[in-house]
Motif scaffolding. Sequence first.
Motif, PDB file in Angstrom:
ATOM      1  N   ALA A 156     -42.605  35.389  51.154  1.00 52.05           N
ATOM      2  CA  ALA A 156     -43.062  35.557  49.780  1.00 52.05           C
ATOM      3  C   ALA A 156     -42.575  36.893  49.228  1.00 52.05           C
ATOM      4  N   GLY A 207     -48.304  27.923  52.674  1.00 45.49           N
ATOM      5  CA  GLY A 207     -48.149  29.058  51.784  1.00 45.49           C
ATOM      6  C   GLY A 207     -47.859  28.599  50.361  1.00 45.49           C
ATOM      7  N   TYR A 208     -48.583  29.150  49.417  1.00 46.54           N
ATOM      8  CA  TYR A 208     -48.405  28.771  48.013  1.00 46.54           C
ATOM      9  C   TYR A 208     -46.976  29.039  47.545  1.00 46.54           C
ATOM     10  N   HIS A 209     -46.358  30.104  48.078  1.00 47.75           N
ATOM     11  CA  HIS A 209     -45.034  30.513  47.633  1.00 47.75           C
ATOM     12  C   HIS A 209     -43.912  29.963  48.518  1.00 47.75           C
ATOM     13  N   LEU A 233     -52.692  29.287  51.341  1.00 50.18           N
ATOM     14  CA  LEU A 233     -52.819  30.735  51.377  1.00 50.18           C
ATOM     15  C   LEU A 233     -51.753  31.392  50.501  1.00 50.18           C
ATOM     16  N   ASP A 234     -52.006  32.620  50.117  1.00 44.82           N
ATOM     17  CA  ASP A 234     -51.109  33.380  49.249  1.00 44.82           C
ATOM     18  C   ASP A 234     -49.979  33.970  50.088  1.00 44.82           C
ATOM     19  N   ALA A 235     -48.998  33.136  50.413  1.00 44.60           N
ATOM     20  CA  ALA A 235     -47.908  33.547  51.296  1.00 44.60           C
ATOM     21  C   ALA A 235     -46.725  32.618  51.081  1.00 44.60           C
ATOM     22  N   LYS A 243     -49.424  36.172  57.035  1.00 43.13           N
ATOM     23  CA  LYS A 243     -50.883  36.225  56.917  1.00 43.13           C
ATOM     24  C   LYS A 243     -51.509  35.889  58.275  1.00 43.13           C
TER      25      LYS A 243
END
Length: 259
Positions: A156, A207-209, A233-235, A243
């Motif tokens: 990310a 991962g969202y990204h 998750l924000d990754a 993460k």
Amino acid sequence: MPQLEVDGAVLTYDDEGPRDGDGVPLVFVHGWTANRHRWDHQVAHFSDRRRVIRLDLRGHGESSGAGVRTIAELAKDVLALLDHLKVERFVLIGHSMGGMISQTIALSHPERVERMVLVNSISRMTYSRGRGLLMAASALAPFKLFIAANIQRAFAPGHPREEIREYVRASGDTPREVVMTLYGAMRAFDVLDRVGEISTPTLMVHGYHDIQLPVSQMLRMAKAYPDAVVRILDAGHELPVEKPEELTMAIDGFVTGRA
């Protein structure tokens, strides 16, 4: 550092933790161009109370062996190791290509898989026409450039550059024939029409990204599963190292039945 010879390859693996620990063993399977140390955080967390097994897939890390041509062949290696260790039932935790291997095992040996965790993985790789052309063209690039482009985009935005450079270097140590053959194996992998057969309780963490295997493709897979829980998750694509704490806690809650 124990090793096992399987069909012309020497597989390096770790088998840690108490044999009489809580629950069946956890089996961690890494992804394309990675190695068993992708799971260092997770193994450190679980191995004091539970048996934990991880391996370098053939041609990766400290394992030898030429690249095989299908995901099913890699699944056979994992099962050969578990048979050697006399592990009949287990929890599978697979990242990316490791998740493809895990699904293959769950389909072929459902009685052996107690639970499954798929990390940044999918059941079928699909591309728009434009992205498909880009991926095909990237395979024609010089090898080191091909590796660098694929690994850099796996993280990310904002991930430390020095860490990314180290992962690029480590991935570049994977033999070209292994990298390119398994690149083709992943693109050909397709069990989406069969995952409805997988009744194994499954956690999907993504991962969202993630632009390697987009979250939309994971959600398409999740809809087909009879018993799946999804965490986003924000990754990017490398959740085990982007993460690690959040992923470890998600796995812990799922395999212990607390979440």
